[in-house]
Scaffold this motif. Structure first.
Motif, PDB file in Angstrom:
ATOM      1  N   UNK A   1       0.676  -1.044   0.021  1.00 52.82           N
ATOM      2  CA  UNK A   1      -0.005   0.055  -0.149  1.00 52.82           C
ATOM      3  C   UNK A   1       0.842   1.213  -0.074  1.00 52.82           C
ATOM      4  N   UNK A   2       0.360   2.364  -0.682  1.00 53.36           N
ATOM      5  CA  UNK A   2       0.956   3.489  -0.690  1.00 53.36           C
ATOM      6  C   UNK A   2       1.083   4.143   0.641  1.00 53.36           C
ATOM      7  N   UNK A   3       2.244   4.798   1.050  1.00 52.06           N
ATOM      8  CA  UNK A   3       2.418   5.343   2.563  1.00 52.06           C
ATOM      9  C   UNK A   3       1.416   6.402   2.639  1.00 52.06           C
ATOM     10  N   UNK A   4       0.632   6.543   3.742  1.00 48.56           N
ATOM     11  CA  UNK A   4      -0.411   7.341   3.967  1.00 48.56           C
ATOM     12  C   UNK A   4       0.304   8.621   4.759  1.00 48.56           C
ATOM     13  N   UNK A   5      -0.245   9.620   4.587  1.00 47.38           N
ATOM     14  CA  UNK A   5       0.227  10.864   5.445  1.00 47.38           C
ATOM     15  C   UNK A   5      -0.380  10.880   6.728  1.00 47.38           C
ATOM     16  N   UNK A   6       0.587  11.147   7.732  1.00 41.71           N
ATOM     17  CA  UNK A   6       0.112  11.282   9.012  1.00 41.71           C
ATOM     18  C   UNK A   6      -1.139  12.411   9.279  1.00 41.71           C
ATOM     19  N   UNK A   7      -2.006  11.987   9.950  1.00 44.19           N
ATOM     20  CA  UNK A   7      -3.301  12.797  10.137  1.00 44.19           C
ATOM     21  C   UNK A   7      -2.951  14.094  10.852  1.00 44.19           C
ATOM     22  N   UNK A   8      -3.419  15.356  10.488  1.00 40.95           N
ATOM     23  CA  UNK A   8      -3.377  16.409  11.174  1.00 40.95           C
ATOM     24  C   UNK A   8      -4.493  16.537  12.384  1.00 40.95           C
TER      25      UNK A   8
ATOM     26  N   UNK B   1      -1.128   2.485  12.284  1.00 41.49           N
ATOM     27  CA  UNK B   1      -0.359   1.934  11.139  1.00 41.49           C
ATOM     28  C   UNK B   1      -0.505   0.284  11.436  1.00 41.49           C
ATOM     29  N   UNK B   2      -0.407  -0.260  12.792  1.00 41.89           N
ATOM     30  CA  UNK B   2      -0.448  -1.690  13.005  1.00 41.89           C
ATOM     31  C   UNK B   2      -1.463  -2.234  12.347  1.00 41.89           C
ATOM     32  N   UNK B   3      -2.886  -1.694  12.562  1.00 39.68           N
ATOM     33  CA  UNK B   3      -3.967  -2.125  11.991  1.00 39.68           C
ATOM     34  C   UNK B   3      -3.804  -2.255  10.437  1.00 39.68           C
ATOM     35  N   UNK B   4      -3.251  -1.191   9.713  1.00 39.40           N
ATOM     36  CA  UNK B   4      -3.278  -1.098   8.363  1.00 39.40           C
ATOM     37  C   UNK B   4      -2.242  -2.359   7.717  1.00 39.40           C
ATOM     38  N   UNK B   5      -1.433  -2.894   8.551  1.00 38.14           N
ATOM     39  CA  UNK B   5      -0.439  -4.097   8.216  1.00 38.14           C
ATOM     40  C   UNK B   5      -0.869  -5.416   8.784  1.00 38.14           C
ATOM     41  N   UNK B   6      -1.968  -5.565   9.565  1.00 42.48           N
ATOM     42  CA  UNK B   6      -2.569  -6.684   9.736  1.00 42.48           C
ATOM     43  C   UNK B   6      -2.754  -7.388   8.429  1.00 42.48           C
ATOM     44  N   UNK B   7      -2.642  -8.892   8.539  1.00 44.93           N
ATOM     45  CA  UNK B   7      -2.962  -9.697   7.191  1.00 44.93           C
ATOM     46  C   UNK B   7      -4.290  -9.517   7.080  1.00 44.93           C
ATOM     47  N   UNK B   8      -4.640  -9.735   5.734  1.00 41.00           N
ATOM     48  CA  UNK B   8      -6.035  -9.471   5.232  1.00 41.00           C
ATOM     49  C   UNK B   8      -7.104 -10.373   5.907  1.00 41.00           C
ATOM     50  N   UNK B   9      -6.646 -11.482   6.722  1.00 38.94           N
ATOM     51  CA  UNK B   9      -7.771 -12.274   7.201  1.00 38.94           C
ATOM     52  C   UNK B   9      -8.387 -11.750   8.619  1.00 38.94           C
ATOM     53  N   UNK B  10      -7.721 -10.594   8.851  1.00 38.88           N
ATOM     54  CA  UNK B  10      -7.837  -9.744  10.105  1.00 38.88           C
ATOM     55  C   UNK B  10      -9.503  -9.339  10.149  1.00 38.88           C
TER      56      UNK B  10
END
Length: 96
Positions: free
Chosen positions: A9-16, A87-96
């Motif tokens: 996935x493309x890196x996401x900007x940190x929320x403001x 970020x950890x939630x975004x990195x979880x395997x697709x089965x989560x």
């Protein structure tokens, strides 16, 4: 012209968070902890073996502990912890 196929996935900007109150930030962080905890629970339930299950259960236990001790009066801590959970939630395997 070549076509680029993204493999990650493309890196996401940190929320403001500048216009958000500390109370709302705390609620957002606790929500992200809950979402992550649910994903980890799902991974534990669908684990292929006891070792894999133990890994996800231990990680979920740590997230729940971190959420319990999150200081609602420390804005910097809330933002930092929320970013880790997000970020950890975004990195979880697709089965989560």
């Amino acid at each position: 012209m070549s076509q680029t196929i993204l493999t990650a996935p493309a890196p996401q900007a940190r929320p403001d968070y500048t216009g958000i109150s500390d109370a709302m930030l705390y609620d957002i962080a606790r929500h992200n902890a809950s979402v992550l905890s649910a994903g980890l629970l799902n991974l534990a339930r669908n684990a292929k073996d006891d070792e894999d299950r133990g890994h996800w259960v231990a990680r979920r236990r740590l997230v729940k502990q971190q959420a319990r001790v999150l200081n609602p009066e420390d804005r910097a801590e809330i933002i930092a912890q929320n970013e880790v959970w997000r970020l950890e939630n975004l990195a979880l395997p697709a089965t989560a």
